[in-house]
Design a protein around this motif. Structure first.
Motif, short mmCIF file in Angstrom:
data_model
loop_
_atom_site.label_atom_id
_atom_site.label_comp_id
_atom_site.label_asym_id
_atom_site.label_seq_id
_atom_site.Cartn_x
_atom_site.Cartn_y
_atom_site.Cartn_z
N ILE A 75 -2.31 -5.90 -1.51
CA ILE A 75 -2.89 -4.63 -1.12
C ILE A 75 -2.05 -4.03 0.01
CG2 ILE A 75 -4.91 -3.44 -0.16
CD1 ILE A 75 -5.43 -4.53 -2.91
N ALA A 76 -1.65 -2.78 -0.16
CA ALA A 76 -0.97 -2.06 0.92
C ALA A 76 -2.03 -1.36 1.76
CB ALA A 76 0.01 -1.05 0.34
N VAL A 77 -1.98 -1.58 3.06
CA VAL A 77 -3.01 -1.05 3.96
C VAL A 77 -2.35 -0.29 5.10
CG1 VAL A 77 -4.98 -1.61 5.42
CG2 VAL A 77 -4.45 -3.06 3.45
N LYS A 78 -2.94 0.87 5.43
CA LYS A 78 -2.49 1.61 6.61
C LYS A 78 -3.66 1.69 7.58
CE LYS A 78 -0.37 5.86 8.27
NZ LYS A 78 0.20 7.20 7.94
N ILE A 79 -3.43 1.23 8.80
CA ILE A 79 -4.47 1.27 9.83
C ILE A 79 -4.22 2.42 10.79
CG2 ILE A 79 -4.99 -1.20 9.69
CD1 ILE A 79 -3.10 -1.67 12.04
N ILE A 80 -5.26 2.83 11.49
CA ILE A 80 -5.12 3.93 12.45
C ILE A 80 -4.32 3.43 13.66
CG2 ILE A 80 -7.25 5.00 11.66
CD1 ILE A 80 -8.63 3.91 14.15
N PRO A 81 -3.66 4.34 14.41
CA PRO A 81 -2.81 3.93 15.54
C PRO A 81 -3.55 3.13 16.60
CG PRO A 81 -2.36 6.20 14.94
CD PRO A 81 -3.55 5.79 14.15
N SER A 82 -4.84 3.37 16.75
CA SER A 82 -5.58 2.70 17.83
C SER A 82 -6.18 1.37 17.40
CB SER A 82 -6.69 3.62 18.34
OG SER A 82 -7.61 3.93 17.28
N ALA A 83 -5.91 0.90 16.18
CA ALA A 83 -6.50 -0.35 15.70
C ALA A 83 -6.06 -1.51 16.58
CB ALA A 83 -6.09 -0.58 14.26
N THR A 84 -7.01 -2.38 16.90
CA THR A 84 -6.74 -3.53 17.75
C THR A 84 -6.52 -4.79 16.91
OG1 THR A 84 -9.07 -4.14 17.94
CG2 THR A 84 -8.22 -2.51 19.52
N GLN A 85 -6.05 -5.84 17.56
CA GLN A 85 -5.86 -7.10 16.86
C GLN A 85 -7.19 -7.65 16.36
OE1 GLN A 85 -2.85 -8.61 16.09
NE2 GLN A 85 -4.23 -9.79 14.77
N THR A 86 -8.24 -7.43 17.13
CA THR A 86 -9.58 -7.87 16.70
C THR A 86 -9.97 -7.18 15.40
OG1 THR A 86 -10.27 -8.27 18.98
CG2 THR A 86 -12.01 -7.98 17.34
N GLU A 87 -9.67 -5.90 15.30
CA GLU A 87 -10.00 -5.15 14.09
C GLU A 87 -9.13 -5.61 12.91
OE1 GLU A 87 -11.63 -0.91 15.85
OE2 GLU A 87 -9.48 -1.31 15.90
N ILE A 88 -7.89 -5.93 13.19
CA ILE A 88 -7.02 -6.44 12.13
C ILE A 88 -7.54 -7.78 11.62
CG2 ILE A 88 -4.71 -7.34 11.61
CD1 ILE A 88 -3.59 -5.24 13.55
N ASN A 89 -8.01 -8.61 12.54
CA ASN A 89 -8.61 -9.88 12.12
C ASN A 89 -9.85 -9.65 11.25
OD1 ASN A 89 -6.63 -11.21 13.57
ND2 ASN A 89 -7.92 -11.52 15.39
N LYS A 90 -10.63 -8.63 11.60
CA LYS A 90 -11.82 -8.30 10.81
C LYS A 90 -11.41 -7.82 9.42
CE LYS A 90 -16.00 -5.45 10.79
NZ LYS A 90 -16.79 -4.42 11.52
N LEU A 91 -10.33 -7.06 9.37
CA LEU A 91 -9.80 -6.58 8.10
C LEU A 91 -9.47 -7.76 7.19
CD1 LEU A 91 -7.00 -3.89 7.76
CD2 LEU A 91 -6.79 -6.07 6.60
N LEU A 92 -8.76 -8.73 7.73
CA LEU A 92 -8.36 -9.89 6.93
C LEU A 92 -9.58 -10.69 6.48
CD1 LEU A 92 -5.29 -11.07 9.05
CD2 LEU A 92 -5.25 -9.76 6.91
N LYS A 93 -10.57 -10.82 7.37
CA LYS A 93 -11.76 -11.58 7.03
C LYS A 93 -12.57 -10.89 5.94
CE LYS A 93 -15.82 -13.73 9.14
NZ LYS A 93 -16.59 -13.93 10.41
N THR A 94 -12.56 -9.56 5.95
CA THR A 94 -13.32 -8.79 4.96
C THR A 94 -12.90 -9.11 3.54
OG1 THR A 94 -13.68 -6.97 6.52
CG2 THR A 94 -13.88 -6.44 4.17
N VAL A 95 -11.61 -9.31 3.32
CA VAL A 95 -11.11 -9.56 1.96
C VAL A 95 -10.60 -10.98 1.79
CG1 VAL A 95 -10.56 -7.14 1.51
CG2 VAL A 95 -8.83 -8.63 2.58
N GLY A 96 -10.70 -11.79 2.85
CA GLY A 96 -10.20 -13.16 2.77
C GLY A 96 -8.70 -13.24 2.62
#
Length: 282
Positions: free
Chosen positions: A85-106
């Protein structure tokens, strides 16, 4: 609308021969002896696989050793690299949010997020890519997400009467690729999908297309048409009409048919032959 007028005096027969088939002359010779009037046999074996299926679509099976899948997404058929999956995050995304992203889809990151916010995520084998995209798009810090799509570029020969470039005033060979051009007023994709087929094959010199018609352009015993003048491609057969002019075309129809089937192509001249790497016997 283009029309073809077929004379009742002419018999049109579609034949395909292998160059090793020595019975061809015997077959044609026997038929010709049974008819005293003009008989022209036209071979329209241009399409390799196109005539069998006018909707050939090239399917990519792997990219860099990874399987490619085909699914419907957003109302259209797409091909994409499986489990990616190609994903684009917003400029203000934090590492915590990136970790949540990964957890959401495993998933796990296989290409880190760049300065533009794009990254590539690998999913577990049991995770559906389309559903994963939907899950990611619900996250407020995900700008967009989509399957890692793949595509292919179709072969587009440069012959002017195919491309619609000078001296042609529009793509005359719209039956090969119809874009709804004007003139004539066409219907988009009402064609034989020739560019898709050319990505698979443009013919082979091991295949001989035999065209018994009114002949081929000749001048002083030599091939004289710029799209039909390669002596390594064109095999001159016997004169079954016995008019003393060999296989020289005095009517134009044989030239027309030979060009459609396998004219020398992608040479910036004239028309495009559908199976242009095949040989021609006239």
């Amino acid at each position: 609308m283009h029309k073809m007028r077929i004379s009742s005096r002419r018999l049109f027969l579609q034949l395909t021969i292998n160059k090793k088939n020595n019975n061809f002359k015997k077959l044609i010779g026997g038929v010709m002896k049974t008819k005293k009037s003009y008989m022209f046999f036209v071979i329209l074996l241009f399409i390799i696989s196109v005539t069998m299926n006018a909707q050939i679509k090239r399917k990519i099976e792997q990219v860099a050793g990874k399987d490619v899948k085909t699914k419907i997404w957003q109302g259209r058929e797409i091909q994409f690299v499986g489990r990616e999956i190609a994903v684009k995050i917003i400029p203000s995304a934090t590492q915590t949010e990136i970790n949540k992203l990964l957890k959401t889809v495993g998933g796990k990151i296989i290409n880190s997020f760049d300065k533009l916010g794009w990254g590539l995520i690998e999913l577990p084998a049991d995770k559906d890519e389309i559903l994963a995209v939907d899950d990611l798009l619900r996250l407020p810090f995900v700008f967009t997400a989509e399957p890692n799509m793949v595509t292919s570029v179709f072969l587009e020969p440069n012959d002017p009467y195919f491309q619609g470039t000078s001296p042609a005033t529009y793509p005359y060979q719209w039956a090969l690729k119809n874009t709804g051009q004007t003139p004539p007023t066409g219907t988009n994709d009402a064609d034989i999908d020739a560019p898709e087929a050319w990505n698979i094959s443009t013919g082979s010199s091991d295949v001989i297309v035999a065209i018994l018609d009114s002949g081929i352009p000749m001048l002083n015993g030599l091939l004289s048409h710029p799209d039909l003048d390669d002596p390594n491609k064109i095999i001159l057969g016997p004169d079954y009409i016995n008019d003393g002019n060999g296989v020289r075309d005095e009517l134009g129809h044989g030239t027309h048919v030979a060009g459609i089937a396998a004219a020398e192509s992608n040479n910036g001249t004239g028309i495009l032959g559908v199976a242009w790497n095949c040989k021609i016997m006239v």
